[in-house]
Design a protein around this motif. Structure first.
Motif, PDB file in Angstrom:
ATOM      1  N   LEU A 145     -78.362 -23.518 -64.288  1.00  0.00           N
ATOM      2  CA  LEU A 145     -77.532 -24.512 -63.615  1.00  0.00           C
ATOM      3  C   LEU A 145     -78.283 -25.212 -62.489  1.00  0.00           C
ATOM      4  O   LEU A 145     -79.086 -24.608 -61.790  1.00  0.00           O
ATOM      5  N   ALA A 146     -77.979 -26.499 -62.325  1.00  0.00           N
ATOM      6  CA  ALA A 146     -78.492 -27.274 -61.197  1.00  0.00           C
ATOM      7  C   ALA A 146     -77.313 -27.633 -60.306  1.00  0.00           C
ATOM      8  O   ALA A 146     -76.266 -28.058 -60.795  1.00  0.00           O
ATOM      9  N   ALA A 162     -80.733 -17.877 -58.548  1.00  0.00           N
ATOM     10  CA  ALA A 162     -79.660 -17.065 -57.968  1.00  0.00           C
ATOM     11  C   ALA A 162     -78.681 -16.712 -59.078  1.00  0.00           C
ATOM     12  O   ALA A 162     -78.202 -17.588 -59.800  1.00  0.00           O
ATOM     13  N   GLU A 163     -78.413 -15.418 -59.232  1.00  0.00           N
ATOM     14  CA  GLU A 163     -77.464 -14.983 -60.262  1.00  0.00           C
ATOM     15  C   GLU A 163     -76.051 -15.284 -59.793  1.00  0.00           C
ATOM     16  O   GLU A 163     -75.626 -14.842 -58.724  1.00  0.00           O
ATOM     17  N   VAL A 164     -75.327 -16.059 -60.581  1.00  0.00           N
ATOM     18  CA  VAL A 164     -73.960 -16.434 -60.234  1.00  0.00           C
ATOM     19  C   VAL A 164     -73.053 -16.148 -61.432  1.00  0.00           C
ATOM     20  O   VAL A 164     -73.507 -15.721 -62.483  1.00  0.00           O
ATOM     21  N   GLY A 165     -71.763 -16.407 -61.259  1.00  0.00           N
ATOM     22  CA  GLY A 165     -70.820 -16.156 -62.343  1.00  0.00           C
ATOM     23  C   GLY A 165     -70.246 -14.758 -62.266  1.00  0.00           C
ATOM     24  O   GLY A 165     -70.499 -13.997 -61.335  1.00  0.00           O
ATOM     25  N   GLU A 166     -69.471 -14.430 -63.268  1.00  0.00           N
ATOM     26  CA  GLU A 166     -68.795 -13.139 -63.320  1.00  0.00           C
ATOM     27  C   GLU A 166     -69.414 -12.260 -64.407  1.00  0.00           C
ATOM     28  O   GLU A 166     -70.139 -12.734 -65.271  1.00  0.00           O
ATOM     29  N   ALA A 167     -69.090 -10.963 -64.338  1.00  0.00           N
ATOM     30  CA  ALA A 167     -69.590 -10.029 -65.344  1.00  0.00           C
ATOM     31  C   ALA A 167     -69.193 -10.515 -66.738  1.00  0.00           C
ATOM     32  O   ALA A 167     -68.054 -10.902 -66.972  1.00  0.00           O
ATOM     33  N   GLY A 168     -70.146 -10.532 -67.635  1.00  0.00           N
ATOM     34  CA  GLY A 168     -69.891 -11.024 -68.981  1.00  0.00           C
ATOM     35  C   GLY A 168     -70.174 -12.491 -69.143  1.00  0.00           C
ATOM     36  O   GLY A 168     -70.231 -13.004 -70.272  1.00  0.00           O
ATOM     37  N   TYR A 199     -77.380 -18.668 -63.995  1.00  0.00           N
ATOM     38  CA  TYR A 199     -78.431 -18.681 -62.980  1.00  0.00           C
ATOM     39  C   TYR A 199     -78.559 -20.063 -62.361  1.00  0.00           C
ATOM     40  O   TYR A 199     -78.849 -21.037 -63.051  1.00  0.00           O
ATOM     41  N   GLU A 200     -78.306 -20.121 -61.058  1.00  0.00           N
ATOM     42  CA  GLU A 200     -78.455 -21.374 -60.330  1.00  0.00           C
ATOM     43  C   GLU A 200     -79.916 -21.532 -59.912  1.00  0.00           C
ATOM     44  O   GLU A 200     -80.513 -20.611 -59.354  1.00  0.00           O
ATOM     45  N   ILE A 201     -80.479 -22.678 -60.197  1.00  0.00           N
ATOM     46  CA  ILE A 201     -81.894 -22.912 -59.906  1.00  0.00           C
ATOM     47  C   ILE A 201     -82.047 -23.294 -58.434  1.00  0.00           C
ATOM     48  O   ILE A 201     -81.566 -24.337 -58.006  1.00  0.00           O
ATOM     49  N   ILE A 202     -82.721 -22.438 -57.678  1.00  0.00           N
ATOM     50  CA  ILE A 202     -82.957 -22.715 -56.265  1.00  0.00           C
ATOM     51  C   ILE A 202     -84.290 -23.428 -56.084  1.00  0.00           C
ATOM     52  O   ILE A 202     -84.413 -24.372 -55.306  1.00  0.00           O
ATOM     53  N   ASP A 203     -85.292 -22.989 -56.805  1.00  0.00           N
ATOM     54  CA  ASP A 203     -86.599 -23.648 -56.727  1.00  0.00           C
ATOM     55  C   ASP A 203     -87.243 -23.614 -58.106  1.00  0.00           C
ATOM     56  O   ASP A 203     -87.337 -22.551 -58.722  1.00  0.00           O
ATOM     57  N   GLY A 204     -87.649 -24.782 -58.599  1.00  0.00           N
ATOM     58  CA  GLY A 204     -88.322 -24.843 -59.891  1.00  0.00           C
ATOM     59  C   GLY A 204     -87.630 -25.717 -60.920  1.00  0.00           C
ATOM     60  O   GLY A 204     -87.976 -25.661 -62.102  1.00  0.00           O
ATOM     61  N   MET A 205     -86.671 -26.553 -60.506  1.00  0.00           N
ATOM     62  CA  MET A 205     -85.957 -27.377 -61.473  1.00  0.00           C
ATOM     63  C   MET A 205     -86.890 -28.345 -62.195  1.00  0.00           C
ATOM     64  O   MET A 205     -86.813 -28.521 -63.408  1.00  0.00           O
ATOM     65  N   GLN A 206     -87.812 -28.970 -61.444  1.00  0.00           N
ATOM     66  CA  GLN A 206     -88.729 -29.923 -62.074  1.00  0.00           C
ATOM     67  C   GLN A 206     -89.628 -29.214 -63.089  1.00  0.00           C
ATOM     68  O   GLN A 206     -89.907 -29.734 -64.170  1.00  0.00           O
ATOM     69  N   ARG A 207     -90.083 -28.003 -62.742  1.00  0.00           N
ATOM     70  CA  ARG A 207     -90.954 -27.246 -63.637  1.00  0.00           C
ATOM     71  C   ARG A 207     -90.204 -26.813 -64.900  1.00  0.00           C
ATOM     72  O   ARG A 207     -90.723 -26.936 -66.016  1.00  0.00           O
ATOM     73  N   LEU A 208     -88.991 -26.313 -64.723  1.00  0.00           N
ATOM     74  CA  LEU A 208     -88.207 -25.902 -65.883  1.00  0.00           C
ATOM     75  C   LEU A 208     -87.901 -27.090 -66.787  1.00  0.00           C
ATOM     76  O   LEU A 208     -87.981 -26.991 -68.014  1.00  0.00           O
ATOM     77  N   PRO A 241     -93.329 -16.517 -64.013  1.00  0.00           N
ATOM     78  CA  PRO A 241     -92.863 -15.635 -62.937  1.00  0.00           C
ATOM     79  C   PRO A 241     -91.504 -16.101 -62.408  1.00  0.00           C
ATOM     80  O   PRO A 241     -91.349 -17.260 -62.021  1.00  0.00           O
ATOM     81  N   VAL A 242     -90.539 -15.205 -62.434  1.00  0.00           N
ATOM     82  CA  VAL A 242     -89.172 -15.550 -62.032  1.00  0.00           C
ATOM     83  C   VAL A 242     -88.683 -14.539 -61.003  1.00  0.00           C
ATOM     84  O   VAL A 242     -88.830 -13.331 -61.180  1.00  0.00           O
ATOM     85  N   SER A 243     -88.106 -15.040 -59.933  1.00  0.00           N
ATOM     86  CA  SER A 243     -87.486 -14.194 -58.923  1.00  0.00           C
ATOM     87  C   SER A 243     -85.977 -14.425 -58.975  1.00  0.00           C
ATOM     88  O   SER A 243     -85.516 -15.564 -58.872  1.00  0.00           O
ATOM     89  N   ILE A 244     -85.230 -13.349 -59.181  1.00  0.00           N
ATOM     90  CA  ILE A 244     -83.772 -13.455 -59.312  1.00  0.00           C
ATOM     91  C   ILE A 244     -83.105 -12.597 -58.245  1.00  0.00           C
ATOM     92  O   ILE A 244     -83.488 -11.447 -58.045  1.00  0.00           O
TER      93      ILE A 244
END
Length: 268
Positions: free
Chosen positions: A26-27, A61-67, A71-80, A136-139
């Motif tokens: 997500l952005a 950043a892990e967001v949403g509910e169980a199930g 993942y909200e993109i904090i840094d790296g949207m252009q790269r992704l 490399p991903v940091s969550i």
């Protein structure tokens, strides 16, 4: 901040594409820039992956509910976006296109007609290498918007990556910032119902540039059509700065010439 200890790991491009395809990446338009990389920047990034060079870490950043974890993109949207748009045939590397038969999800899209294979095709072995490249991903798990915003601000506070106006808007949720953001989006033609969008929808509300066909034609944007700004100025959010100046003048109880300090104050 509780819950801010990140998990750092490598994720293959194939697994990241699966998240992208399922709209799990997500952005957030409250702080994320538009898609602004040029085709040359994207091609250079893909070249680094092909050559096996290390690339900067992606922060999610892990967001949403169980199930239904997203993942909200904090840094790296252009790269992704550079990775995903290369896979989906939006541009080539050395005039060669990613082989859609390499990844299960893209093969399915190819077979169903959602994607069309462009030619000539990049060597399959290189495409397999790209699909298996470990990004490399940091969550971290964080439910507080203010904490996510603060992480974004700190990552970009040196000002080398964002223009001053983008830094003002980054994560600002006050009335002034929201008015400027909405007026600017409406004027450009890239407004959206929600601030949260899947990454694969960002191209629909981004302004095209050389050889990258996004949803909005730059020449049709008011600021460009009326020759007030250049296309490069939109990339640096100069249009939002003009809107901010106008809103600040209207909101002020005394006529005063706008300045960077005055705008900084309005944004808090």
């Amino acid at each position: 901040m509780s819950g801010m200890t990140p998990q750092i790991k490598g994720e293959s491009i194939q697994s990241l594409y699966r998240l992208y395809n399922n709209e799990k990446l997500l952005a957030n338009r409250r702080y994320q820039r538009k898609l602004v990389w040029t085709i040359e920047e994207k091609q250079s990034f893909i070249d680094s992956i092909i050559k096996g060079f290390p690339i900067p870490i992606i922060l999610l950043a892990e967001v949403g509910e169980a199930g239904d974890i997203k993942y909200e993109i904090i840094d790296g949207m252009q790269r992704l976006n550079a990775i995903m748009s290369f896979i989906e045939q939006e541009y080539s590397k050395n005039k060669l296109y990613f082989d859609l038969n390499t990844i299960a999800e893209t093969k399915e899209k190819l077979d169903s007609g959602i994607l069309k294979q462009a030619n000539p095709i990049l060597d399959r072995n290189i495409c397999v290498q790209i699909a298996g490249y470990q990004v490399p991903v940091s969550i971290y798990t964080e439910r507080e918007e203010k904490n996510i915003d603060e992480v974004f601000r700190r990552l970009n506070s040196n000002g080398r990556h964002l223009s001053r106006q983008e830094l003002r808007q980054a994560g600002s949720t006050g009335a002034f910032a929201n008015v400027v953001r909405r007026l600017s989006a409406n004027t450009r033609g890239d407004s959206s119902i929600s601030d949260i969008l899947p990454l694969n929808k960002m191209k629909l509300i981004s302004i095209n540039n050389k050889n990258l066909k996004y949803g909005i034609d730059a020449d049709s944007v008011f600021w460009i059509k009326e020759k007030i700004l250049k296309k490069e100025d939109l990339r640096d959010s100069k249009d939002e700065e003009i809107i901010a100046d106008i809103v600040a003048w209207i909101a002020s109880d005394k006529s005063q010439r706008s300045s960077s300090d005055i705008l900084d104050g309005y944004y808090g």
